[in-house]
Design a protein around this motif. Structure first.
Motif, PDB file in Angstrom:
ATOM      1  N   SER A  21       1.154  -0.906  -0.440  1.00 23.69           N
ATOM      2  CA  SER A  21       0.290  -0.261  -0.474  1.00 23.69           C
ATOM      3  C   SER A  21       1.071   1.433  -0.189  1.00 23.69           C
ATOM      4  O   SER A  21       0.608   2.306  -0.568  1.00 23.69           O
ATOM      5  CB  SER A  21      -0.707  -0.006   1.475  1.00 23.69           C
ATOM      6  OG  SER A  21      -2.118  -1.026   1.592  1.00 23.69           O
ATOM      7  N   ALA A  34      -4.501   2.718   3.325  1.00 21.07           N
ATOM      8  CA  ALA A  34      -4.214   2.850   4.366  1.00 21.07           C
ATOM      9  C   ALA A  34      -2.491   2.001   4.368  1.00 21.07           C
ATOM     10  O   ALA A  34      -2.741   1.124   4.011  1.00 21.07           O
ATOM     11  CB  ALA A  34      -5.023   2.256   5.324  1.00 21.07           C
ATOM     12  N   THR A  42      -4.675  -3.392   4.870  1.00 23.07           N
ATOM     13  CA  THR A  42      -5.753  -3.148   3.763  1.00 23.07           C
ATOM     14  C   THR A  42      -6.323  -4.435   3.587  1.00 23.07           C
ATOM     15  O   THR A  42      -6.412  -5.593   3.256  1.00 23.07           O
ATOM     16  CB  THR A  42      -4.353  -3.326   2.284  1.00 23.07           C
ATOM     17  OG1 THR A  42      -3.886  -2.785   2.110  1.00 23.07           O
ATOM     18  CG2 THR A  42      -5.465  -3.216   1.064  1.00 23.07           C
ATOM     19  N   ASP A  61      -3.771  -2.659  -5.538  1.00 20.13           N
ATOM     20  CA  ASP A  61      -3.555  -2.646  -4.387  1.00 20.13           C
ATOM     21  C   ASP A  61      -4.412  -3.990  -4.185  1.00 20.13           C
ATOM     22  O   ASP A  61      -5.602  -3.304  -4.074  1.00 20.13           O
ATOM     23  CB  ASP A  61      -3.051  -2.186  -3.266  1.00 20.13           C
ATOM     24  CG  ASP A  61      -2.836  -2.478  -1.530  1.00 20.13           C
ATOM     25  OD1 ASP A  61      -2.063  -3.351  -1.416  1.00 20.13           O
ATOM     26  OD2 ASP A  61      -2.444  -1.523  -1.187  1.00 20.13           O
TER      27      ASP A  61
HETATM   28 MG   LIG Z   1      -1.562  -2.788   2.724  1.00 17.37          MG
END
Ligand SMILES: [Mg+2]
Ligand SMILES: Nc1nc2c(ncn2[C@@H]2O[C@H](COP(=O)(O)OP(=O)(O)O)[C@@H](O)[C@H]2O)c(=O)[nH]1
Length: 296
Positions: A21, A34, A42, A61
């Motif tokens: 992330s 986040a 995540t 992601d």
């Molecule tokens: Mg993550």
């Protein structure tokens, strides 16, 4: 004569906490996803788009796959990963510089199953004090797979991320842009705001409670350059509610202040953020509740 344009979807995969992330955020230059020191921060699929004059990358992601409890929220996370891969052109396996753990083997095995080309991103290079030591390491991991590129990056301080982006564009097929050039993500401001609140829960609460929390934005009103946001933090038990609120409301206040600052930075405007903590024993195991929380 037409100029050459390349575009595609690039999935960031890897074991929890390697910095997927963080890398997405660094690649697109915005705090979309986040990030915390805790694994499984995540929870949902997130797309971050980076556009250049001659190309465009849509970074994907995804939450990690291996889940402890197969509740509805974990099944939803796994589904999100499977669906997300349908449109992917290239996989970036993210690892931590100097390390290779069993989780990395698992992630590589899953990446291979896609049959797609795999690039390797060696992240957190800032933590390697003795850089020459990286050479034998790179030599070793380079033998694990015929990676189409090996990128040395430090997502946290955006080290090498610009060059990595350029190299990834070059690996994409010749194709027109997939998104408008000013697109940053496929997620709404509402969703991004909820995620930035959840990020603070992950960061400011202990080891157990954050996993029992979900954030639902109840109200999102734009008043000129100002946004008025009211969000509910769902927890599973009364004891967790007390922890999130903290003594005299101290903790929820700190969570709210930090989240507001992050949302203001991302959305470039002032934000009024109101947080409520409520108990809902079944939020993580109710498909209906999850849909309301924005799960696909
Ligand atoms: Mg993550
Ligand atoms: N030192 C350092 N830490 C990083 C770097 N990238 C990410 N991290 C940290 O690693 C932790 C996990 O990051 P995150 O992006 O949430 O990992 P994910 O689970 O793979 O998405 C967080 O504490 C990040 O701040 C980096 O380049 N250097």
């Amino acid at each position: 004569m037409t100029t050459l344009f390349r575009s595609g979807h690039v999935a960031l995969v890897g074991r929890p906490n390697v910095g997927k992330s963080s890398l997405l955020n660094a690649f697109v230059g915005a705090h979309l996803g986040a990030v915390s020191a805790k694994p499984h921060t995540t929870r949902q699929r997130l797309l971050g788009v980076r556009s250049f004059d001659d190309g465009q990358i849509a970074f994907l992601d995804t939450p990690g796959m291996q889940q402890r409890r197969p509740t509805a929220v974990h099944k939803a996370m796994d589904r999100a990963v499977e669906q997300a891969f349908a449109a992917v052109d290239l996989v970036v396996l993210v690892v931590e510089a100097g390390q290779w753990k069993r989780g990395d083997d698992d992630a590589l095995a899953r990446a291979r199953q896609t049959g797609l080309p795999i690039a390797l991103a060696v992240n957190k290079i800032d933590l390697v004090k003795d850089k020459p030591q990286l050479l034998p390491y790179l030599d070793r991991i380079g033998k694990r797979h015929d990676f189409v590129a090996v990128l040395l990056v430090g997502a946290r301080k955006e080290q090498g991320t610009e060059e990595a982006c350029r190299r990834l564009v070059a690996l994409l097929p010749e194709r027109e842009a997939l998104y408008e050039p000013d697109t940053l993500t496929d997620r709404s401001e509402r969703h991004l705001a909820a995620e930035l609140v959840r990020e603070q829960l992950m960061r400011q609460l202990g080891e157990e409670v954050p996993y029992a929390c979900a954030v639902e934005v109840e109200q999102f009103v734009v008043e000129g350059a100002r946004r008025r946001i009211a969000a509910i933090i769902w927890v599973e038990r009364d004891g967790q509610k007390a922890i999130v609120i903290g003594e005299g409301g101290e903790r929820i206040k700190r969570i709210g202040t930090k989240a507001r600052e992050e949302i203001e930075r991302l959305l470039e405007g002032s934000v009024h953020l109101e947080l409520w903590v409520k108990v809902r024993p079944d939020w993580s195991d109710s498909e209906r509740a999850l849909r309301r929380l924005g799960f696909d």
